[in-house]
Design a protein around this motif. Structure first.
Motif, PDB file in Angstrom:
ATOM      1  N   ILE A 198       1.089   1.142   0.721  1.00 11.51           N
ATOM      2  CA  ILE A 198       1.859   2.304   0.263  1.00 11.51           C
ATOM      3  C   ILE A 198       0.989   3.215  -0.598  1.00 11.51           C
ATOM      4  O   ILE A 198       0.939   4.433  -0.397  1.00 11.51           O
ATOM      5  CB  ILE A 198       3.109   1.840  -0.515  1.00 11.51           C
ATOM      6  CG1 ILE A 198       4.080   1.108   0.416  1.00 11.51           C
ATOM      7  CG2 ILE A 198       3.806   3.032  -1.166  1.00 11.51           C
ATOM      8  CD1 ILE A 198       5.240   0.449  -0.305  1.00 11.51           C
ATOM      9  N   LEU A 348      10.117  -2.095  -2.043  1.00 10.28           N
ATOM     10  CA  LEU A 348       8.862  -1.605  -1.490  1.00 10.28           C
ATOM     11  C   LEU A 348       8.899  -1.523   0.036  1.00 10.28           C
ATOM     12  O   LEU A 348       8.305  -0.614   0.625  1.00 10.28           O
ATOM     13  CB  LEU A 348       7.696  -2.473  -1.954  1.00 10.28           C
ATOM     14  CG  LEU A 348       7.313  -2.337  -3.433  1.00 10.28           C
ATOM     15  CD1 LEU A 348       6.038  -3.100  -3.731  1.00 10.28           C
ATOM     16  CD2 LEU A 348       7.151  -0.874  -3.827  1.00 10.28           C
ATOM     17  N   THR A 351      10.818   1.517   0.747  1.00 10.00           N
ATOM     18  CA  THR A 351       9.970   2.674   0.433  1.00 10.00           C
ATOM     19  C   THR A 351       8.993   2.954   1.569  1.00 10.00           C
ATOM     20  O   THR A 351       8.820   4.104   1.992  1.00 10.00           O
ATOM     21  CB  THR A 351       9.194   2.428  -0.871  1.00 10.00           C
ATOM     22  OG1 THR A 351      10.121   2.252  -1.946  1.00 10.00           O
ATOM     23  CG2 THR A 351       8.264   3.594  -1.187  1.00 10.00           C
ATOM     24  N   ALA A 352       8.345   1.892   2.044  1.00  6.08           N
ATOM     25  CA  ALA A 352       7.386   2.056   3.133  1.00  6.08           C
ATOM     26  C   ALA A 352       8.058   2.656   4.364  1.00  6.08           C
ATOM     27  O   ALA A 352       7.552   3.616   4.964  1.00  6.08           O
ATOM     28  CB  ALA A 352       6.744   0.711   3.474  1.00  6.08           C
TER      29      ALA A 352
END
Length: 364
Positions: A198, A348, A351-352
């Motif tokens: 990321i 996460l 988010t990715a």
């Protein structure tokens, strides 16, 4: 608060950035605040097997600000030789745990601070229980997979190294219209790959926790091309599962089989599926070495001070941990039991995916 204690400290398992910062903090807190003696045990539990026990007295003058910047561990470490099944020269295995316990007693230790990951802390805890030793644990693992702590010593620097590698690979990828594959460490957890992917602008991140397909990777690369970009960045954890199941492993001269080789495998698959020119970089132990970044130095220092304070208050069989921006302590047994892999629907991963990164197939 008793005075005149003698405490030991050792590092166990693989090395990482920040270990010397822990040692420095322990020595300064123990000697300056409590007037205790600190003995540094060399090469982890191996030092306790030798007679005389390999150790050195550590004073604040030995661990000044310069040691804070050094990678590795000045005490040395080992990730081989389970003391309960120790490999002997004739090929047999022997329980040498009592030798380690007697080594601690020969040193006259009132308490022992062990810096290690889940495997090392499990062994140290068993030794402590069988030998009546007062143990405090400090978590260190670049994989960041120890439970009940948000971060372990060494993880942040490893992520920073992997992120910098992506930063350096991107210009070459763009200059030559290539797909760059970066293989990073991660024994069974994909935290380094996910965080660095990321932060480093990767297009594909492959993790042990989430299944992926060749079509999924190839489609993402084709999509990037259709949008007018001539390169792509792929990050893969060394323990990512192969499309047909299993893990990529390599056999070394010592007979051990370790993770490795999946980067080259994926590079070949990408070239075959998309026609793209691919190049593979394996970071390996580069992620372990070098100077610790500021956050690892801070975490390590806070952990070391708190570990000594636990001994001062007679709180043993505890592991220091980081939670909600402060140091806490938890039972070692609970920390080992609560293995912390990447959450497949965690922040996460979401988010990715929100950034358009392919992180494998959605898990039902």
């Amino acid at each position: 608060m008793s005075s005149g204690k003698r405490i030991g400290i050792l590092t166990s398992g693989g090395d990482c950035a920040g270990l010397n910062a822990v040692i420095r903090a322990v020595v300064h807190r123990a000697v300056t605040t409590y007037s205790w003696q600190v003995l540094g045990i060399e090469e982890g539990t191996h030092g306790l097997l030798d007679r005389p026990v390999r150790h050195r007295v550590l004073l604040p003058a030995h661990v000044d600000g310069n040691i804070l910047r050094q990678g590795g561990t000045v005490l040395g470490t080992t990730n081989k030789g389970d003391p309960f099944a120790y490999p002997m020269p004739d090929g047999t295995k022997k329980d040498r745990s009592q030798e380690i316990i007697s080594g601690c007693k020969e040193l006259g230790l009132d308490a022992l601070i062990g810096i290690g990951g889940d495997g090392s802390l499990a062994i140290l805890r068993r030794l402590a229980q069988e030998g009546g030793l007062n143990l405090v644990g400090i978590p260190k693992t670049i994989d960041n997979d120890l439970g009940l702590t948000e971060v372990s010593v060494g993880y942040d620097t490893a992520v920073a190294v992997a992120t910098e590698a992506l930063d350096r690979l991107q210009p070459t990828a763009a200059s030559h219209a290539r797909v760059m594959v970066l293989e990073v460490m991660g024994r069974d957890a994909g935290h380094i790959a996910l965080a660095a992917g990321i932060a480093g602008g990767a297009d594909v991140i492959l993790l042990p926790e989430i299944p992926w397909t060749v079509d999924g990777v190839a489609n993402r690369i084709r999509q990037i091309r259709a949008q007018g970009r001539n390169f792509a960045l792929v990050v893969v954890s060394e323990a990512a599962t192969l499309p047909g199941g299993g893990k990529a492993r390599q056999e070394f001269t010592d007979g051990q089989k370790r993770y490795g080789g999946i980067g080259s495998y994926i590079g070949h698959l990408i070239a075959e599926a998309t026609g793209a020119e691919t190049r593979v970089t394996v970071l390996g132990h580069v992620q372990r070495g070098g100077s610790p970044n500021p956050r690892d130095r801070l975490i390590a220092s806070a952990f070391g001070v708190h570990a000594v304070d636990l001994i001062a208050h007679g709180k043993y069989d505890r592991m220091v941990a980081w939670s909600n921006r402060k140091v806490i302590d938890v039972p070692i047994a609970d920390a080992i039991k609560a293995y912390a892999a990447v959450e497949v629907d965690g922040t996460l991963v979401r988010t990715a995916r929100g950034l358009g990164i392919y992180v494998g197939e959605p898990v039902a």
